[in-house]
Design an enzyme around this catalytic site. Structure first.
Site, PDB file in Angstrom:
ATOM      1  N   GLY A 147      -4.360 -46.014  84.609  1.00  0.00           N
ATOM      2  CA  GLY A 147      -3.841 -44.720  84.183  1.00  0.00           C
ATOM      3  C   GLY A 147      -3.189 -43.940  85.300  1.00  0.00           C
ATOM      4  N   SER A 206      -0.255 -45.059  86.744  1.00  0.00           N
ATOM      5  CA  SER A 206       1.163 -45.399  86.680  1.00  0.00           C
ATOM      6  C   SER A 206       1.587 -46.518  87.615  1.00  0.00           C
ATOM      7  CB  SER A 206       2.005 -44.141  86.963  1.00  0.00           C
ATOM      8  OG  SER A 206       3.343 -44.334  86.616  1.00  0.00           O
ATOM      9  N   SER A 207       0.767 -47.552  87.725  1.00  0.00           N
ATOM     10  CA  SER A 207       1.168 -48.700  88.546  1.00  0.00           C
ATOM     11  C   SER A 207       2.388 -49.399  87.956  1.00  0.00           C
ATOM     12  CB  SER A 207       0.006 -49.679  88.687  1.00  0.00           C
ATOM     13  OG  SER A 207      -0.432 -50.148  87.415  1.00  0.00           O
ATOM     14  N   ASP A 214       6.117 -40.490  84.050  1.00  0.00           N
ATOM     15  CA  ASP A 214       5.753 -41.329  85.186  1.00  0.00           C
ATOM     16  C   ASP A 214       6.936 -41.565  86.113  1.00  0.00           C
ATOM     17  OD1 ASP A 214       3.399 -41.409  83.804  1.00  0.00           O
ATOM     18  OD2 ASP A 214       3.564 -43.507  83.203  1.00  0.00           O
ATOM     19  N   GLU A 269      -1.260 -34.592  78.250  1.00  0.00           N
ATOM     20  CA  GLU A 269      -1.376 -36.020  77.948  1.00  0.00           C
ATOM     21  C   GLU A 269      -0.741 -36.371  76.612  1.00  0.00           C
ATOM     22  OE1 GLU A 269      -1.610 -38.301  80.371  1.00  0.00           O
ATOM     23  OE2 GLU A 269      -3.360 -37.109  80.905  1.00  0.00           O
ATOM     24  N   HIS A 270       0.049 -37.428  76.619  1.00  0.00           N
ATOM     25  CA  HIS A 270       0.694 -37.962  75.405  1.00  0.00           C
ATOM     26  C   HIS A 270       1.655 -36.959  74.770  1.00  0.00           C
ATOM     27  CE1 HIS A 270      -1.348 -41.839  74.888  1.00  0.00           C
ATOM     28  NE2 HIS A 270      -2.425 -41.251  75.374  1.00  0.00           N
ATOM     29  N   ARG A 273       0.903 -41.749  90.239  1.00  0.00           N
ATOM     30  CA  ARG A 273       0.757 -40.328  89.917  1.00  0.00           C
ATOM     31  C   ARG A 273      -0.554 -40.064  89.206  1.00  0.00           C
ATOM     32  NH1 ARG A 273      -0.779 -41.198  85.679  1.00  0.00           N
ATOM     33  NH2 ARG A 273       0.328 -41.814  83.796  1.00  0.00           N
ATOM     34  N   ASP A 310       4.828 -36.119  76.630  1.00  0.00           N
ATOM     35  CA  ASP A 310       6.178 -36.278  77.172  1.00  0.00           C
ATOM     36  C   ASP A 310       7.090 -36.974  76.167  1.00  0.00           C
ATOM     37  OD1 ASP A 310       4.710 -38.640  77.536  1.00  0.00           O
ATOM     38  OD2 ASP A 310       5.771 -39.190  79.387  1.00  0.00           O
ATOM     39  N   LYS A 341      -0.976 -50.628  78.613  1.00  0.00           N
ATOM     40  CA  LYS A 341      -0.248 -50.082  77.464  1.00  0.00           C
ATOM     41  C   LYS A 341       0.595 -51.123  76.742  1.00  0.00           C
ATOM     42  CE  LYS A 341       1.780 -46.741  79.737  1.00  0.00           C
ATOM     43  NZ  LYS A 341       2.597 -45.546  80.055  1.00  0.00           N
TER      44      LYS A 341
END
Length: 470
Positions: free
Chosen positions: A140, A142-143, A187, A46-47, A40, A49, A231
């Site tokens: 960034g 979302s793998s 994500d 950003e930051h 996605r 959720d 992360k």
């Protein structure tokens, strides 16, 4: 097979068959089914959720694909088409996730464990799995979460269980925390709830997704800074989560709320019944800009350092000595307002919608860089280059500290934009150490025709797609 060709395109089917051949070569038998989960790009939000606020992402074509064969044993065997990622095997009845090691198979184990625990599976089905992926790792996009979602879906299907997409997203959100990352759910939600041709406003408690139609006349361009950020491998991300949690506690106590039960900044706003703008005023009144020491936080809350560490802080933030609460809360409340304004502009579609949306993206980036401090020099340089060569808005996307930017570019400036960004960033001295940057410079339409899909899939062997436009 013919219907599959019509849906995916001939080249995509060939790649699926290639994965099948690799599976047979690896395990000696054919896979019984395949599972896919997309990555996605977050357009704005950003930051926030994990603070309880809505975000606005959309799925991308880059994905995680797993070929699966359930087996009559208790053994789980995982393999990856990328030889950099080592094979893994374990008893499916004894899943152990090592938070100290950010290994690819641990993300699969998160999704598997989440489904096992949800259904209370005492004798789950063993599996042979071969994974292929086209999402650049630590970019960034979302793998990691796509792999968790894929694994959850694999386990669900292999054990003959069913869940709704919302239930799957919520389970995978919780289960990814087994790796130690205190994520918020964006994500996983977009990976399951995305639809072709639209972005989504993702809201939480309860989880729901609303279509957001983006204006015509502009495209979104994703560009990879070539700086990888994992992360789970650092404390940067969880430190921000804890700073927001601590800000929640201090704001709650200052307003006479039951601060021990308050976990998210959105909870404070909901309990007080005030607007986001009013929350920004409260932040200015209650929280000072200087960093808070652990001693000061303990004094404000009336707790011991031991209580702070055992009851509030996450495992990998135990040794953090100072926290910036004012800046983090200010970013969250202002970013939450920008998300709502972004959706409003898309819905109303004024004549200057593209300019207005670009301005919101720029404001978001400045807040991420200055208030949340989740940028890095390479991202700063890439954003500047994108704005210099025609983007009306540009910002980091994902957790930050590396990874990708997303830029809004007028359609009539796209070709010139791509040419100039390629020359200024990917052919600069700064990126001369990264030969893959040029080799993997590729494009993908948000509304792909069969021809575009085939062109994309022909380039799947180039694993780090650095620029895609939507």
């Amino acid at each position: 097979m013919e219907s599959l060709k019509n849906f995916l395109g001939t080249v995509a089917v060939k790649l699926l068959l290639k994965l099948k051949e690799s599976f047979i070569a690896k395990f000696g038998s054919a896979p019984k089914f395949y599972v896919r989960a997309p990555g996605r790009v977050n357009l704005i939000g950003e930051h926030i959720d994990y603070c309880g606020y809505a975000v606005l992402p959309m799925a991308i074509e880059q994905d995680i694909l797993i070929a699966v064969e359930p087996v009559n044993s208790d053994v789980l065997q995982l393999a990856n088409t990328n030889s950099l990622y080592l094979d893994f095997s374990a008893s499916i009845n004894d899943i152990q996730i090592d938070k100290t090691k950010s290994q690819w198979h641990n993300y699969f184990l998160c999704g598997l464990k989440g489904i096992q625990e949800h259904f209370g599976l005492n004798n789950p089905t063993g599996m042979n799995c071969l994974l292929d992926g086209t999402i650049p790792p630590s970019s960034g996009l979302s793998s990691s979460s796509a792999l968790v979602c894929c694994a959850g879906l694999v386990t669900l299907r292999a054990n003959g269980k069913t869940l709704s997409k919302v239930e799957l997203a919520e389970i995978c959100t919780k289960s990814e925390r087994y790796i130690g990352t205190e994520g918020g759910g964006m994500d996983q939600a977009i990976s399951f709830l995305a639809e072709e041709g639209t972005a989504k406003l993702i809201e939480f408690s309860p989880l729901r997704a609303t279509d957001v139609r983006l204006p015509s006349g502009a495209v979104f361009v994703i560009a990879n800074s070539c700086v990888e950020m994992n992360k789970a491998a650092t404390s940067h991300y969880n430190t921000r989560v804890m700073e927001c949690r601590l800000a929640t506690k201090l704001l709650s106590k200052s307003k006479g709320l039951d601060w021990k039960k308050m976990l998210r900044l959105q909870d404070v706003q909901a309990k007080l019944g005030v607007s986001l703008e009013e929350m920004l005023t409260i932040v200015e009144e209650v929280l000072h800009p200087e960093p808070y020491s652990t001693e000061e936080i303990c004094k404000c809350l009336g707790i011991s350092l031991e209580d702070l560490r055992s009851q509030i802080l996450s495992q990998n933030t135990q040794d953090v000595s100072t926290f910036k609460l004012h800046q983090r809360a200010k970013h969250v409340y202002s970013e939450a307002a920008r998300v709502l304004e972004f959706k409003k502009i898309c819905n109303e579609a004024p004549a200057n919608a593209i300019q207005l949306l670009g301005e919101l993206m720029n404001q978001s980036y400045i807040s991420c860089r200055e208030m949340y401090e989740c940028s890095c020099p390479e991202l700063d340089q890439l954003v500047d280059i994108c704005l210099q060569f025609g983007a009306v808005g540009s910002r980091l996307t994902g957790a930050g500290w590396g990874g990708c930017t997303v830029s809004m570019v007028p359609t009539d400036k796209l070709n010139t934009f791509l040419k100039n960004v390629k020359k200024a960033y990917y052919q600069s001295d700064v990126q001369s150490e990264h030969p893959l940057c040029l080799l993997t410079f590729s494009f993908l339409s948000m509304y792909p025709s069969k021809e575009l899909r085939q062109r994309f899939y022909k380039n799947l062997s180039l694993r780090k797609n650095l620029v895609s436009h939507f």
